[in-house]
Design an enzyme around this catalytic site. Structure first.
Site, PDB file in Angstrom:
ATOM      1  N   CYS A 117       0.900  -0.968   0.370  1.00 54.64           N
ATOM      2  CA  CYS A 117       0.483  -0.392   0.298  1.00 54.64           C
ATOM      3  C   CYS A 117       0.732   0.982   0.204  1.00 54.64           C
ATOM      4  CB  CYS A 117      -1.114  -0.053   1.262  1.00 54.64           C
ATOM      5  SG  CYS A 117      -1.867  -1.404   1.651  1.00 54.64           S
ATOM      6  N   HIS A 262      -3.797   7.053   1.794  1.00 49.31           N
ATOM      7  CA  HIS A 262      -4.282   5.466   1.540  1.00 49.31           C
ATOM      8  C   HIS A 262      -5.402   5.239   1.714  1.00 49.31           C
ATOM      9  CE1 HIS A 262      -4.073   0.993  -0.018  1.00 49.31           C
ATOM     10  NE2 HIS A 262      -4.408   0.819   1.486  1.00 49.31           N
ATOM     11  N   ASN A 292     -10.323  -1.631  -1.409  1.00 44.72           N
ATOM     12  CA  ASN A 292      -8.807  -1.562  -1.480  1.00 44.72           C
ATOM     13  C   ASN A 292      -7.944  -2.017  -2.408  1.00 44.72           C
ATOM     14  OD1 ASN A 292      -5.884  -1.062  -0.687  1.00 44.72           O
ATOM     15  ND2 ASN A 292      -6.210  -2.134   1.167  1.00 44.72           N
TER      16      ASN A 292
HETATM   17  N1  ACO Z   1     -18.596 -10.227   7.261  1.00 43.48           N
HETATM   18  C1  ACO Z   1     -18.600 -10.466   8.344  1.00 43.48           C
HETATM   19  N2  ACO Z   1     -18.258 -10.393   9.246  1.00 43.48           N
HETATM   20  C2  ACO Z   1     -16.958 -10.773   9.365  1.00 43.48           C
HETATM   21  C3  ACO Z   1     -16.298 -10.250   8.097  1.00 43.48           C
HETATM   22  C4  ACO Z   1     -17.096  -9.934   6.951  1.00 43.48           C
HETATM   23  N3  ACO Z   1     -16.588  -9.990   5.762  1.00 43.48           N
HETATM   24  N4  ACO Z   1     -15.563 -10.525   8.383  1.00 43.48           N
HETATM   25  C5  ACO Z   1     -14.682 -11.091   9.672  1.00 43.48           C
HETATM   26  N5  ACO Z   1     -16.136 -11.076  10.169  1.00 43.48           N
HETATM   27  C6  ACO Z   1     -15.839 -11.241  11.637  1.00 43.48           C
HETATM   28  C7  ACO Z   1     -15.126 -11.273  12.452  1.00 43.48           C
HETATM   29  O1  ACO Z   1     -14.895 -13.020  12.293  1.00 43.48           O
HETATM   30  C8  ACO Z   1     -15.492 -11.244  13.534  1.00 43.48           C
HETATM   31  O2  ACO Z   1     -16.483 -11.853  14.645  1.00 43.48           O
HETATM   32  P1  ACO Z   1     -16.056 -12.100  16.078  1.00 43.48           P
HETATM   33  O3  ACO Z   1     -16.610 -11.866  16.873  1.00 43.48           O
HETATM   34  O4  ACO Z   1     -17.464 -13.103  16.334  1.00 43.48           O
HETATM   35  O5  ACO Z   1     -14.766 -13.177  16.241  1.00 43.48           O
HETATM   36  C9  ACO Z   1     -15.896 -10.081  13.469  1.00 43.48           C
HETATM   37  O6  ACO Z   1     -16.862  -9.907  12.288  1.00 43.48           O
HETATM   38  C10 ACO Z   1     -15.815  -8.499  14.047  1.00 43.48           C
HETATM   39  O7  ACO Z   1     -14.270  -8.669  13.220  1.00 43.48           O
HETATM   40  P2  ACO Z   1     -12.974  -7.550  13.870  1.00 43.48           P
HETATM   41  O8  ACO Z   1     -12.121  -8.006  12.914  1.00 43.48           O
HETATM   42  O9  ACO Z   1     -13.523  -7.222  14.981  1.00 43.48           O
HETATM   43  O10 ACO Z   1     -13.698  -6.888  13.343  1.00 43.48           O
HETATM   44  P3  ACO Z   1     -12.440  -5.920  12.748  1.00 43.48           P
HETATM   45  O11 ACO Z   1     -13.981  -4.143  13.073  1.00 43.48           O
HETATM   46  O12 ACO Z   1     -10.561  -5.189  12.822  1.00 43.48           O
HETATM   47  O13 ACO Z   1     -13.439  -4.447  11.327  1.00 43.48           O
HETATM   48  C11 ACO Z   1     -11.432  -4.668   9.195  1.00 43.48           C
HETATM   49  C12 ACO Z   1     -12.479  -5.934  10.399  1.00 43.48           C
HETATM   50  C13 ACO Z   1     -12.377  -4.216   8.662  1.00 43.48           C
HETATM   51  C14 ACO Z   1     -10.805  -5.698   8.506  1.00 43.48           C
HETATM   52  C15 ACO Z   1     -10.356  -3.833   9.866  1.00 43.48           C
HETATM   53  O14 ACO Z   1      -9.879  -4.461  10.709  1.00 43.48           O
HETATM   54  C16 ACO Z   1      -9.543  -3.496   9.104  1.00 43.48           C
HETATM   55  O15 ACO Z   1      -9.947  -2.355   8.656  1.00 43.48           O
HETATM   56  N6  ACO Z   1      -8.527  -3.406   9.674  1.00 43.48           N
HETATM   57  C17 ACO Z   1      -7.041  -2.820   8.259  1.00 43.48           C
HETATM   58  C18 ACO Z   1      -6.950  -2.977   7.043  1.00 43.48           C
HETATM   59  C19 ACO Z   1      -6.259  -2.414   6.691  1.00 43.48           C
HETATM   60  O16 ACO Z   1      -5.525  -1.426   6.506  1.00 43.48           O
HETATM   61  N7  ACO Z   1      -5.479  -3.664   6.294  1.00 43.48           N
HETATM   62  C20 ACO Z   1      -3.496  -2.543   5.362  1.00 43.48           C
HETATM   63  C21 ACO Z   1      -3.826  -2.874   3.677  1.00 43.48           C
HETATM   64  S1  ACO Z   1      -3.216  -3.981   3.149  1.00 43.48           S
HETATM   65  C22 ACO Z   1      -1.982  -3.834   2.141  1.00 43.48           C
HETATM   66  O17 ACO Z   1      -1.199  -3.024   2.724  1.00 43.48           O
HETATM   67  C23 ACO Z   1      -1.564  -5.201   1.854  1.00 43.48           C
END
Ligand code: ACO
Length: 335
Positions: A117, A262, A292
């Protein structure tokens, strides 16, 4: 010493729009969950049945659009820098593939960089240094990704597969004697202690064989991410990097015309905005439409902002990124 100015920007995304509802047919997720957690409403995917394309194809079309916007022929490109985490092949890199597809003259060097990213910012730092030192005059900087063929559209991969989209974008940077304009500064950072927090681990040269049926069964060919940890670091590191580059040039947040973060997650962008004390009109987001697109996300947003007339000559533009590695950084540009 010449300054590196943006001469043109361009992007290319596949026609095929994939909605959250369509993803919910493939795995246990919902439009509500995806929008609430990420702000994403839809993304573009290559349609492999109709028109198969690799990242280099998207990058080539984006680069063509950027060159057209710059009014420049391929004969004047004297360096290619290409950022991706989803190259067409293990080797050679996509940079040389784009060179051949655009018919950029033989002999022009092509760099491939792998900073996920943060790739566009890492490339911008290189382009800026080359131009300021007089090594190259016109640098074609491309960020392009095809994620859709490398995601797991099943419950196991849902946290990652709902956030990514395909897209390519590019900028042409050129030498200018106007010392009021151009790239004023770039700050780049990395911390490899977090390398395994967000990675695709297979195929791997550290394994022999590099890939086995057992590895494929465990999904090691797909990206894995500790989302919460990435989120926490992203909302700390991007404001830190922006504050650093602003302080180095005696610029206050209120003086920024536009911040392009980003596009990883709308909630991350909103938190970065709040931490920097910026108004809504100072920040540009388009993750709602594209998800993304990793190395393409900043130049794709930049190109849309330019086309919407959000930047005028002399405006201060700030770019910031955070991603796998971890890698992060920020750039300050006088448009
Ligand atoms: N649909 C429905 N539920 C889901 C999904 C989905 N797609 N994905 C995960 N869940 C569930 C999880 O299993 C969890 O369930 P549980 O509570 O029963 O365990 C629940 O939803 C909540 O999950 P969280 O991990 O708490 O969700 P969070 O609010 O953290 O959001 C997300 C997840 C969107 C991925 C977030 O953490 C995020 O954006 N992280 C950063 C991503 C990023 O910036 N990546 C960097 C760039 S990529 C690169 O460099 C290649």
């Amino acid at each position: 010493m010449p300054n590196a100015v943006f001469l043109g920007t361009g992007h290319f995304v596949p026609d095929c729009v994939v909605t959250n509802e369509e993803l919910a047919e493939l795995m246990d997720t919902s439009d509500e969950w995806i929008q609430q957690r990420t702000g994403i409403q839809q993304r573009r995917f290559v349609d492999f049945d109709k028109e198969p394309m690799g990242a280099s194809d998207l990058g080539t079309r984006a680069a063509r659009n950027a060159l057209d916007a710059a009014g420049m022929s391929t004969d004047h490109v004297d360096c290619i820098i290409y950022a991706t985490l989803s190259p067409d092949k293990a080797f050679p890199g996509d940079g040389v593939l784009v060179q051949a597809k655009l018919d950029i003259p033989a002999g022009v060097p092509a760099f491939d960089i792998r900073n996920q990213c943060s790739g566009f910012l890492y490339g911008l730092q290189m382009a800026n240094a080359f131009i300021r030192q007089g090594v190259y005059n016109n640098v074609l900087l491309i960020g392009s990704e095809v994620h859709s063929s490398g995601l797991e559209f099943a419950d196991r991969g849902r946290e990652v597969s709902v956030i990514f989209g395909d897209g390519g974008a590019a900028a042409v940077l050129g030498a200018s004697d106007d010392n009021e304009r151009g790239v004023l500064g770039v700050t780049l950072h990395a911390d490899g202690r977090f390398a395994e927090v967000l990675e695709t681990s297979c195929p791997s040269s550290a394994l022999n064989p590099r890939v086995t049926k057992e590895m494929l069964d465990t999904g090691a060919q797909y990206p894995r991410m500790q989302g919460k940890l990435v989120f926490k670091n992203a909302v700390q590191r991007m404001p830190e990097a922006v504050s650093k580059v602003l302080a180095e040039h005696d610029v206050e947040p209120k003086d920024i015309k536009l911040l392009i973060p980003h596009q990883a997650n709308l909630r991350i962008s909103e938190m970065v905005q709040r931490r920097l004390g910026l108004r809504d009109d100072q920040v540009f987001n388009n993750i709602q439409k594209y998800g993304n697109t990793t190395a393409a996300s900043i130049p794709l947003a930049l190109d849309e902002a330019v086309k919407e007339g959000r930047l005028q000559k002399g405006d201060l533009l700030v770019l910031t990124a955070f991603g796998a590695g971890f890698t992060w950084g920020a750039a300050l540009v006088r448009w």
